[in-house]
Each structure stands twice: as structure tokens, then as C-alpha cells.
Write a protein that holds these residues in place. Structure first.
Motif, PDB file in Angstrom:
ATOM      1  N   CYS A   1       5.240  12.290 -45.198  1.00 44.69           N
ATOM      2  CA  CYS A   1       6.742  12.046 -46.396  1.00 44.69           C
ATOM      3  C   CYS A   1       6.740  12.424 -47.579  1.00 44.69           C
ATOM      4  N   CYS A   2       7.318  12.446 -48.713  1.00 44.22           N
ATOM      5  CA  CYS A   2       7.312  11.799 -50.160  1.00 44.22           C
ATOM      6  C   CYS A   2       9.353  10.897 -50.404  1.00 44.22           C
ATOM      7  N   GLU A   3       8.449  10.836 -51.517  1.00 40.57           N
ATOM      8  CA  GLU A   3      10.444   9.927 -51.751  1.00 40.57           C
ATOM      9  C   GLU A   3      10.583  10.526 -52.609  1.00 40.57           C
ATOM     10  N   ILE A   4      11.788  10.774 -53.126  1.00 36.81           N
ATOM     11  CA  ILE A   4      12.864  11.314 -54.354  1.00 36.81           C
ATOM     12  C   ILE A   4      12.843  11.019 -54.572  1.00 36.81           C
ATOM     13  N   GLY A   5      13.199   9.850 -55.968  1.00 37.01           N
ATOM     14  CA  GLY A   5      14.495   9.577 -57.197  1.00 37.01           C
ATOM     15  C   GLY A   5      15.012  10.368 -57.774  1.00 37.01           C
ATOM     16  N   TYR A   6      16.812   9.687 -57.345  1.00 37.66           N
ATOM     17  CA  TYR A   6      17.352  10.883 -58.992  1.00 37.66           C
ATOM     18  C   TYR A   6      18.489   9.707 -58.987  1.00 37.66           C
ATOM     19  N   THR A   7      18.633  10.058 -60.822  1.00 40.24           N
ATOM     20  CA  THR A   7      19.477   9.900 -61.343  1.00 40.24           C
ATOM     21  C   THR A   7      19.982  11.224 -61.904  1.00 40.24           C
ATOM     22  N   LEU A   8      21.716  10.469 -61.717  1.00 42.22           N
ATOM     23  CA  LEU A   8      22.287  11.865 -61.730  1.00 42.22           C
ATOM     24  C   LEU A   8      23.982  11.098 -62.494  1.00 42.22           C
ATOM     25  N   ASP A   9      24.946  11.889 -63.233  1.00 43.62           N
ATOM     26  CA  ASP A   9      25.857  11.964 -64.079  1.00 43.62           C
ATOM     27  C   ASP A   9      26.858  11.915 -63.529  1.00 43.62           C
ATOM     28  N   GLU A  10      27.679  11.233 -62.784  1.00 44.32           N
ATOM     29  CA  GLU A  10      28.523  11.048 -62.055  1.00 44.32           C
ATOM     30  C   GLU A  10      29.731  11.129 -62.565  1.00 44.32           C
ATOM     31  N   ARG A  11      29.875  12.181 -63.722  1.00 43.01           N
ATOM     32  CA  ARG A  11      31.319  13.273 -64.617  1.00 43.01           C
ATOM     33  C   ARG A  11      30.476  14.072 -64.311  1.00 43.01           C
ATOM     34  N   ILE A  12      29.986  14.562 -63.504  1.00 39.88           N
ATOM     35  CA  ILE A  12      30.236  16.342 -63.062  1.00 39.88           C
ATOM     36  C   ILE A  12      31.122  16.573 -62.346  1.00 39.88           C
ATOM     37  N   CYS A  13      30.399  15.940 -61.655  1.00 39.94           N
ATOM     38  CA  CYS A  13      31.462  16.363 -59.898  1.00 39.94           C
ATOM     39  C   CYS A  13      31.531  14.449 -59.564  1.00 39.94           C
ATOM     40  N   ASP A  14      32.246  15.102 -57.738  1.00 35.42           N
ATOM     41  CA  ASP A  14      32.314  13.973 -57.600  1.00 35.42           C
ATOM     42  C   ASP A  14      31.362  13.455 -56.062  1.00 35.42           C
ATOM     43  N   GLY A  15      31.402  12.513 -55.205  1.00 36.70           N
ATOM     44  CA  GLY A  15      30.175  12.482 -54.947  1.00 36.70           C
ATOM     45  C   GLY A  15      30.621  12.382 -53.916  1.00 36.70           C
ATOM     46  N   LEU A  16      31.264  13.306 -53.099  1.00 40.74           N
ATOM     47  CA  LEU A  16      31.078  14.378 -51.749  1.00 40.74           C
ATOM     48  C   LEU A  16      30.013  15.398 -52.371  1.00 40.74           C
ATOM     49  N   TYR A  17      30.320  15.952 -53.418  1.00 41.47           N
ATOM     50  CA  TYR A  17      29.897  16.945 -54.001  1.00 41.47           C
ATOM     51  C   TYR A  17      28.263  16.780 -53.941  1.00 41.47           C
ATOM     52  N   PHE A  18      27.812  15.857 -54.232  1.00 41.66           N
ATOM     53  CA  PHE A  18      25.920  15.519 -54.533  1.00 41.66           C
ATOM     54  C   PHE A  18      25.670  15.150 -53.110  1.00 41.66           C
ATOM     55  N   SER A  19      26.863  14.618 -52.698  1.00 41.22           N
ATOM     56  CA  SER A  19      26.004  14.738 -51.061  1.00 41.22           C
ATOM     57  C   SER A  19      25.871  16.021 -50.253  1.00 41.22           C
ATOM     58  N   ASN A  20      27.404  16.701 -50.021  1.00 46.02           N
ATOM     59  CA  ASN A  20      26.389  18.210 -49.822  1.00 46.02           C
ATOM     60  C   ASN A  20      25.565  18.418 -49.913  1.00 46.02           C
ATOM     61  N   SER A  21      25.259  18.698 -51.819  1.00 44.18           N
ATOM     62  CA  SER A  21      24.027  18.958 -52.358  1.00 44.18           C
ATOM     63  C   SER A  21      23.069  18.976 -51.845  1.00 44.18           C
ATOM     64  N   LEU A  22      22.949  17.367 -52.012  1.00 48.73           N
ATOM     65  CA  LEU A  22      21.993  17.078 -51.220  1.00 48.73           C
ATOM     66  C   LEU A  22      21.388  17.074 -49.650  1.00 48.73           C
ATOM     67  N   LYS A  23      22.710  17.828 -48.834  1.00 50.25           N
ATOM     68  CA  LYS A  23      21.879  17.456 -47.071  1.00 50.25           C
ATOM     69  C   LYS A  23      21.243  19.264 -47.511  1.00 50.25           C
ATOM     70  N   LEU A  24      21.928  20.118 -48.279  1.00 51.85           N
ATOM     71  CA  LEU A  24      21.279  21.550 -48.427  1.00 51.85           C
ATOM     72  C   LEU A  24      19.360  20.997 -49.319  1.00 51.85           C
ATOM     73  N   VAL A  25      19.406  20.685 -49.835  1.00 53.08           N
ATOM     74  CA  VAL A  25      18.010  20.064 -50.216  1.00 53.08           C
ATOM     75  C   VAL A  25      17.243  19.858 -48.697  1.00 53.08           C
ATOM     76  N   GLU A  26      17.730  19.388 -47.878  1.00 53.84           N
ATOM     77  CA  GLU A  26      17.386  18.872 -46.627  1.00 53.84           C
ATOM     78  C   GLU A  26      16.628  20.095 -45.829  1.00 53.84           C
ATOM     79  N   LYS A  27      17.898  21.313 -46.181  1.00 59.65           N
ATOM     80  CA  LYS A  27      18.092  22.519 -44.804  1.00 59.65           C
ATOM     81  C   LYS A  27      16.951  23.021 -45.232  1.00 59.65           C
ATOM     82  N   TYR A  28      16.750  23.648 -46.783  1.00 64.34           N
ATOM     83  CA  TYR A  28      15.751  24.604 -47.478  1.00 64.34           C
ATOM     84  C   TYR A  28      13.694  23.902 -47.047  1.00 64.34           C
TER      85      TYR A  28
END
Length: 280
Positions: free
Chosen positions: A234-261
Motif C-alpha cells: 500500500c501507499c498512503e497519501i496526505g492531502y491538504t485542501l482549501d475547503e473554500r473551493i467546494c463542499d465536503g461531499l464533492y471532495f469525498s466523491n472525488s477521492l472515491k474516483l481516485v480509488e476507481k482509477y
């Protein structure tokens, strides 16, 4: 007012518009997240591509993955400048590069520009070419030249302050924006290359970076599969995000898309016919 690297968003909701006035700096609005990814499928995929004669490595794979995620999830490509939310025109990824792997070796930065429609092989060629320009035998890149010029001039603190001021007021010349590694969709630190674990890296108040990704080394980790504990690479990835650009659900679904690829890397071999556009 439009910038040379993005357009102001007008149709977003009032709460999102208000957030940059509450959290005025990126250092005020940082959120952190760790993602654990199993790498067996990536390893098998890269091995297969090498046997087929393709020069594709881990760095190429993850840059391709994040370019695709940003192309499909355009809110990730937003940034805040002077309390205003903007949609970026292109997709850029910046990273620091050591010219040689020893302590005192010079470090520089590279910035890759993409349309978002490239496939993994096209991205690998862009990345390899750009990094090859940073070898010890080549001349300094544009970032090095600009940094050297600033350091030669008197009043460095005042000069950088002026650059920040004109950037806040959308007057920074395109040539400097295109050169600056801090004006980018995503800043990547590839810690796997120096066998270091993931970190949570700050995002810069200067520039327009809204996402910082720290990709850690591959290691064996116990994981639960079908109620059994098994050992996986496995590898672990650390994300630092500016929360002002979108909401938490959008971030969450985007990270799930990472897992898909990661589970279906062959999807990256087909380029997008058209990039998804953000709202107006």
C-alpha cells in the motif's frame, strides 16, 4: 475581473461566496485527509506496460490520475484570490525536483501543463521531457532564472510584496503566472522517490494552489478483506485542501474516483474527448 489564468465564478451560492471573507487566507482554510491505496494493481499494470515497451512509471501514473480527476471534477480546479472564487482555465501540476539525490544537491521546481484530455502515455511523455530538462548538465529553468533575478535585486521583501499585491488585483503578467509553480491546480510532493512516508504539507498563501498532495512510499500494511486480515502493498497519501473551493461531499466523491482509477488503471489509456466545465 477576469485573470489571465481563470474566470470569476458568478452563479455559485451565497454561502460559498461568503467563505473567502470568513477565511481570508489558504492557511486559514486548510483541511487534511489521508488516503490509503493498495498498489498491487498499479504494480501489475506498470509491469505489463514496461513489457509492452511503454515507458510509464509510478510518477507518470499518479500525475495521469490527478489530471483525469481534475478534468472530470472541475470544482477541484478552483482557487480563491482577493476574496473571490475563480475557475482555472487549464490544468497544471507542480512539483519539486532534486537535480541529484544527495543532501546538498540543488532543488528546483517543474510545472506541467495539460489540457485534461491526454491519456497516460501522452502525459508520461510530457512529464519525462520536462523532468529531463532539469538534469544537472542543463541550464537553469525559467523558475530558477526568475528566482535568481529576484535575489540579485535590492529590496527583495518589498519586491515580493509588490508581486503579491498585483497578483491579488489580477495584474500579474501571464509570463510570470505561467512560470510560477505556485500558480497551479495541484502541487505534488513525490516522497516515494526518497523512501519517505506521507506528510501533510501546507498550501501556499502566495499563488493559487488549492490542493497539495504528498505521495508516500510503498509498504506492507495489514488490511481487512472479507473479515480477514491480509498483508498488502500500500501507499498512503496526505492531502491538504482549501475547503473554500467546494463542499465536503464533492471532495469525498472525488477521492472515491481516485480509488476507481487505481482499481481500473486501463481507463487512463483512453483520453477524454471533452473536459467537464465548471459553472459560470
Amino acid at each position: 475581473m477576469r485573470r489571465c489564468d481563470g474566470r470569476p465564478l458568478k452563479s455559485i451560492g451565497p454561502f460559498i461566496k461568503m467563505m473567502p471573507y470568513i477565511m481570508t487566507r489558504r492557511s486559514d482554510s486548510q483541511i487534511f485527509y489521508k488516503q490509503l491505496l493498495q498498489t498491487d494493481r498499479i504494480n501489475a499494470y506498470l509491469k505489463e506496460k514496461r513489457e509492452q515497451g511503454h515507458s510509464v512509471n509510478y510518477l507518470d501514473f499518479f500525475i495521469s490520475l490527478y489530471v483525469r480527476i481534475i478534468a472530470e471534477r472541475p470544482q477541484l480546479n478552483r482557487f480563491v484570490m482577493n476574496n473571490r472564487l475563480y475557475a482555472r482555465d487549464n490544468i497544471c501540476i507542480s512539483m519539486a525536483v532534486k537535480r541529484l539525490l544527495y543532501d546538498d544537491a540543488e532543488e528546483t521546481t517543474v510545472k506541467f501543463a495539460f489540457t485534461g484530455q491526454e491519456n497516460i502515455f501522452e502525459i508520461a511523455r510530457i512529464v519525462d521531457q520536462k523532468i529531463s530538462e532539469c538534469t544537472p548538465t542543463t541550464a537553469p529553468n525559467n523558475v530558477d532564472k526568475v528566482a535568481s533575478l529576484i535575489m540579485l535585486l535590492p529590496g527583495k521583501k518589498m519586491l515580493v510584496g509588490i508581486l503579491k499585491f498585483i497578483d491579488r488585483h489580477n495584474l500579474l503578467p501571464r509570463a510570470l503566472v505561467d512560470t510560477s509553480p505556485f500558480h497551479t491546480s495541484l502541487f505534488l510532493t513525490y516522497l516515494k522517490s526518497i523512501k519517505l512516508d506521507y506528510v501533510y504539507h501546507h498550501i501556499y498563501d502566495f499563488g493559487t494552489t488549492s490542493i497539495f498532495v504528498a505521495l508516500g512510499k510503498i509498504k506492507k500494511i495489514p488490511v481487512v478483506e472479507n473479515n480477514d486480515v491480509v498483508i498488502r502493498s500500500c501507499c498512503e497519501i496526505g492531502y491538504t485542501l482549501d475547503e473554500r473551493i467546494c463542499d465536503g461531499l464533492y471532495f469525498s466523491n472525488s477521492l472515491k474516483l481516485v480509488e476507481k482509477y487505481v482499481k481500473e488503471p486501463y481507463l487512463l489509456e483512453t483520453g477524454l474527448t471533452e473536459r467537464v466545465q465548471d459553472v459560470k
